[in-house]
Design a protein around this motif. Structure first.
Motif, short mmCIF file in Angstrom:
data_model
loop_
_atom_site.label_atom_id
_atom_site.label_comp_id
_atom_site.label_asym_id
_atom_site.label_seq_id
_atom_site.Cartn_x
_atom_site.Cartn_y
_atom_site.Cartn_z
N GLN A 115 7.58 0.61 3.02
CA GLN A 115 7.88 1.28 1.77
C GLN A 115 9.11 0.65 1.12
O GLN A 115 10.09 0.35 1.79
CB GLN A 115 8.10 2.78 2.00
CG GLN A 115 6.91 3.42 2.71
CD GLN A 115 7.02 4.91 2.83
OE1 GLN A 115 7.83 5.55 2.18
NE2 GLN A 115 6.19 5.49 3.68
N TYR A 137 11.49 2.41 -9.16
CA TYR A 137 10.19 1.85 -8.84
C TYR A 137 9.89 2.07 -7.36
O TYR A 137 10.73 1.82 -6.49
CB TYR A 137 10.16 0.36 -9.16
CG TYR A 137 8.89 -0.34 -8.71
CD1 TYR A 137 7.69 -0.15 -9.39
CD2 TYR A 137 8.90 -1.19 -7.60
CE1 TYR A 137 6.53 -0.79 -8.99
CE2 TYR A 137 7.74 -1.84 -7.20
CZ TYR A 137 6.56 -1.63 -7.89
OH TYR A 137 5.41 -2.26 -7.47
N TRP A 138 8.66 2.54 -7.08
CA TRP A 138 8.20 2.77 -5.71
C TRP A 138 6.96 1.93 -5.43
O TRP A 138 6.08 1.80 -6.28
CB TRP A 138 7.81 4.24 -5.51
CG TRP A 138 8.94 5.21 -5.55
CD1 TRP A 138 9.41 5.89 -6.64
CD2 TRP A 138 9.75 5.63 -4.45
NE1 TRP A 138 10.45 6.70 -6.29
CE2 TRP A 138 10.68 6.56 -4.95
CE3 TRP A 138 9.77 5.30 -3.09
CZ2 TRP A 138 11.63 7.17 -4.13
CZ3 TRP A 138 10.70 5.91 -2.28
CH2 TRP A 138 11.63 6.83 -2.81
N ARG A 139 6.88 1.37 -4.21
CA ARG A 139 5.66 0.70 -3.75
C ARG A 139 5.51 0.99 -2.26
O ARG A 139 6.46 0.84 -1.49
CB ARG A 139 5.72 -0.80 -3.99
CG ARG A 139 4.36 -1.48 -3.80
CD ARG A 139 4.39 -2.93 -4.23
NE ARG A 139 3.05 -3.50 -4.29
CZ ARG A 139 2.26 -3.48 -5.35
NH1 ARG A 139 2.69 -2.90 -6.46
NH2 ARG A 139 1.05 -4.01 -5.31
N TRP A 160 2.89 0.54 1.22
CA TRP A 160 1.76 -0.08 1.92
C TRP A 160 1.49 0.70 3.20
O TRP A 160 2.42 0.98 3.97
CB TRP A 160 2.08 -1.52 2.30
CG TRP A 160 2.35 -2.46 1.18
CD1 TRP A 160 1.46 -3.30 0.56
CD2 TRP A 160 3.61 -2.71 0.55
NE1 TRP A 160 2.09 -4.05 -0.40
CE2 TRP A 160 3.41 -3.70 -0.44
CE3 TRP A 160 4.90 -2.17 0.71
CZ2 TRP A 160 4.45 -4.18 -1.25
CZ3 TRP A 160 5.93 -2.64 -0.09
CH2 TRP A 160 5.69 -3.62 -1.06
N GLU A 168 -2.54 0.80 -0.69
CA GLU A 168 -1.36 0.28 -1.37
C GLU A 168 -1.29 0.92 -2.75
O GLU A 168 -2.25 0.89 -3.51
CB GLU A 168 -1.43 -1.24 -1.48
CG GLU A 168 -0.25 -1.88 -2.16
CD GLU A 168 -0.36 -3.40 -2.21
OE1 GLU A 168 0.27 -4.01 -3.11
OE2 GLU A 168 -1.08 -3.98 -1.38
N ASP A 215 1.71 2.18 -6.11
CA ASP A 215 3.06 2.14 -6.64
C ASP A 215 3.15 2.95 -7.92
O ASP A 215 2.14 3.31 -8.52
CB ASP A 215 3.50 0.69 -6.89
CG ASP A 215 2.65 -0.02 -7.94
OD1 ASP A 215 1.58 0.53 -8.30
OD2 ASP A 215 3.03 -1.11 -8.39
#
Length: 271
Positions: free
Chosen positions: A135, A162-164, A166, A183, A185
């Motif tokens: 993350q 911003y968030w992403r 996996w 995945e 975001d």
């Protein structure tokens, strides 16, 4: 049966040890740098920069579903519950100021793996599941110092977080491996404020918070940080305090509705 908490629990817990959340928080006790004389043809004050590596020992409570069409489960974990599964974590905050113009940023990167084995079960034998999540969260804000005295400063800021995330789930059964990947975001606008109380030449209190989301990325997110700060000199300081980060995100089958809270500890380097 494989534990239902494997896939969503640690995916949500560790990434926001942050978070930043969230989001991120400025652990920056040294931003009140001595003002330098202006050189001919330059701005009244030069830029001051500082970097703060930090840790956030956060627990988490909320509802998460990192995979599409997967059930949403309730999660309640203490910080100690996730330490054995942590592979790597990095949390860094930076702060910059030029006269009344301020810039803040925060970056979080966390990777964890949780494994569980059950069985043997009839026909299929033992089943092993490995859940891995990575993350990343990055926050950037800019603002203006609306009040500035030697004893107290107050800044208004705005920006984005911003968030992403996996997620990988591997189930090993009867010599075969079944894999599920996800995945996703999102980007949250945020607005915030920051107050710094200077009690002595070395000791200060920092209070910062922000709100955001507003349906653009998450439905809503908020954050609050309070630290006590001790400056060893003009270049180095220690911060300790408490942070809460909450986010309510749901889109395309993914659910990330969590609140994280816990103590923070950081070391600030200014240059």
């Amino acid at each position: 049966m494989i534990k239902a908490a494997i896939s969503p629990v640690l995916a949500a817990v560790v990434v926001l040890l942050s978070a930043s959340l969230a989001q991120g928080a400025d652990m920056a006790p040294l931003e009140e740098a001595p003002r330098r004389p202006a050189a001919p043809g330059t701005a009244p004050f030069g830029w001051v920069f500082q970097v703060t590596p930090y840790v956030w020992a956060a627990g988490m409570e909320g509802d998460v579903s990192p995979f599409r069409r997967a059930p949403t489960v309730h999660v309640e974990k203490s910080f100690s519950d996730i330490l054995d599964d942590l592979n790597f974590a990095s949390f860094v905050n930076f702060w910059a100021r030029n006269d009344r113009f301020v810039v803040s940023g925060d970056v979080i990167y966390v990777n964890i793996t949780e494994s569980a084995t059950t069985g043997p079960l009839p026909i299929i034998g033992a089943v092993r599941a490995d859940y891995d999540t990575t993350q990343f969260a990055a926050t950037l804000q800019a603002g203006y110092r609306v009040y500035d005295t030697p004893q107290f400063t107050f800044d208004l800021m705005g920006g984005a977080r911003y968030w992403r995330i996996w997620n990988d789930l591997n189930v090993h059964v009867t010599g075969r491996t079944f894999k599920l990947e996800s995945e996703f975001d999102w980007l949250d606008p945020v607005i915030g404020a920051r107050a710094h109380f200077h009690l002595t030449d070395r000791f200060s209190i920092l209070v910062q918070g922000d709100v955001g989301g507003f349906g653009v990325g998450s439905d809503f997110t908020w954050q609050m940080l309070t630290t006590a700060n001790y400056s060893f000199n003009d270049k180095l300081a220690l911060s300790a305090g408490y942070k809460v980060l909450s986010v309510d995100y749901e889109d395309d089958g993914h659910v990330f509705d969590t609140t994280l809270s816990g103590p923070v500890l950081g070391m600030t380097f200014r240059f």
